[in-house]
Write a protein that holds these residues in place. Sequence first.
Motif, PDB file in Angstrom:
ATOM      1  N   ILE A  62      -4.791   2.730  -1.653  1.00 55.02           N
ATOM      2  CA  ILE A  62      -5.387   3.245  -0.423  1.00 55.02           C
ATOM      3  C   ILE A  62      -6.467   4.250  -0.777  1.00 55.02           C
ATOM      4  N   ASN A  63      -7.688   3.991  -0.346  1.00 51.44           N
ATOM      5  CA  ASN A  63      -8.793   4.929  -0.528  1.00 51.44           C
ATOM      6  C   ASN A  63      -9.582   5.026   0.764  1.00 51.44           C
TER       7      ASN A  63
ATOM      8  N   ARG B 252       0.827  -1.209   0.000  1.00 52.32           N
ATOM      9  CA  ARG B 252       0.000   0.000   0.000  1.00 52.32           C
ATOM     10  C   ARG B 252       0.858   1.255   0.000  1.00 52.32           C
ATOM     11  N   CYS B 253       2.018   1.185   0.646  1.00 49.87           N
ATOM     12  CA  CYS B 253       2.908   2.341   0.656  1.00 49.87           C
ATOM     13  C   CYS B 253       3.575   2.542  -0.706  1.00 49.87           C
ATOM     14  N   ILE B 254       3.917   1.431  -1.377  1.00 56.05           N
ATOM     15  CA  ILE B 254       4.541   1.531  -2.702  1.00 56.05           C
ATOM     16  C   ILE B 254       3.534   1.994  -3.739  1.00 56.05           C
ATOM     17  N   PHE B 255       2.313   1.516  -3.603  1.00 58.82           N
ATOM     18  CA  PHE B 255       1.252   1.871  -4.557  1.00 58.82           C
ATOM     19  C   PHE B 255       0.135   2.593  -3.793  1.00 58.82           C
ATOM     20  N   PRO B 256       0.273   3.881  -3.578  1.00 61.44           N
ATOM     21  CA  PRO B 256      -0.734   4.637  -2.804  1.00 61.44           C
ATOM     22  C   PRO B 256      -2.123   4.595  -3.419  1.00 61.44           C
ATOM     23  N   VAL B 257      -2.189   4.284  -4.730  1.00 60.25           N
ATOM     24  CA  VAL B 257      -3.499   4.237  -5.373  1.00 60.25           C
ATOM     25  C   VAL B 257      -4.379   3.153  -4.747  1.00 60.25           C
TER      26      VAL B 257
ATOM     27  N   VAL C 179      -5.825  -0.646   6.522  1.00 56.65           N
ATOM     28  CA  VAL C 179      -4.370  -0.513   6.674  1.00 56.65           C
ATOM     29  C   VAL C 179      -4.021  -0.222   8.132  1.00 56.65           C
TER      30      VAL C 179
ATOM     31  N   THR D 296     -10.402   1.602   2.374  1.00 57.27           N
ATOM     32  CA  THR D 296      -9.331   0.699   2.805  1.00 57.27           C
ATOM     33  C   THR D 296      -8.383   1.335   3.816  1.00 57.27           C
ATOM     34  N   LYS D 297      -8.573   2.622   4.116  1.00 55.22           N
ATOM     35  CA  LYS D 297      -7.647   3.316   5.012  1.00 55.22           C
ATOM     36  C   LYS D 297      -7.654   2.693   6.406  1.00 55.22           C
TER      37      LYS D 297
END
Length: 245
Positions: free
Chosen positions: A99-100, A92-97, A107, A103-104
Amino acid sequence: DYVRAKITLSFEQEAGTWQSRHAVFVNATNLFDSCKSNTLSDDHDSACVKTWKLIQSSLLSAGFDWLYFEQVLTLLLSLLSIISLSVSVILRCIFPVLINESTKFLVVLWIILILSHTTFLLSGWQGLGSIGCMVVAALQHYLWLASFFTMNVISYTFFTVFKALNQVPHVSENQGRYFAYCLVNPACIVLVCIVLHFNGYFYYGSSDFCWIAGPLGIGLSFALPIALLLAVNLFFFINIVKSLN
């Protein structure tokens, strides 16, 4: 010593008053080699045979260290959970897309669970000392409670989605309240427990494991809040199923 005590207890329970009639165990290098008595009747002979079978079964079962097996299995599964959750957070950190709004909190839950499993592994370390053990026990208590409060928020967001028939939950305006709910509520519970701990009404830590001491303390400070949260989650789930129908 544990096996010896277990066999002796089985012998006393099975033989009853037979032990008072001079029936004794011969303690040799292989741990209780035989059973003999100077004053046994036929009835007591059958008790001797029956007890000796219990001894044999106890010796056979003692050949496998189940406690060590459980400890190793717990360690491996906890490490597997930490690794899996860490990979999810890193992705999720590598691909911030990824995280919405929906899904926040998931995480956040993963991060809390990583810390929970880590403190769980630390709780069995005997070198912590009394104060260190108390700190680890309180921290572990807080993190596990926080994970259930976070799951409760996730359940609520899904409930609002299906109730409003929206595809994305509108939780951005209430995120501060939700985070406070997840993190502050368990902190309040643990703070009360810490105050009770220093006043002698509640105990964190023990000689074997850094956790809440006593079934009453576990029930009131841990099991009860979790039971209430699970009941609320069940309410949300039932309403979600009804909305689907």
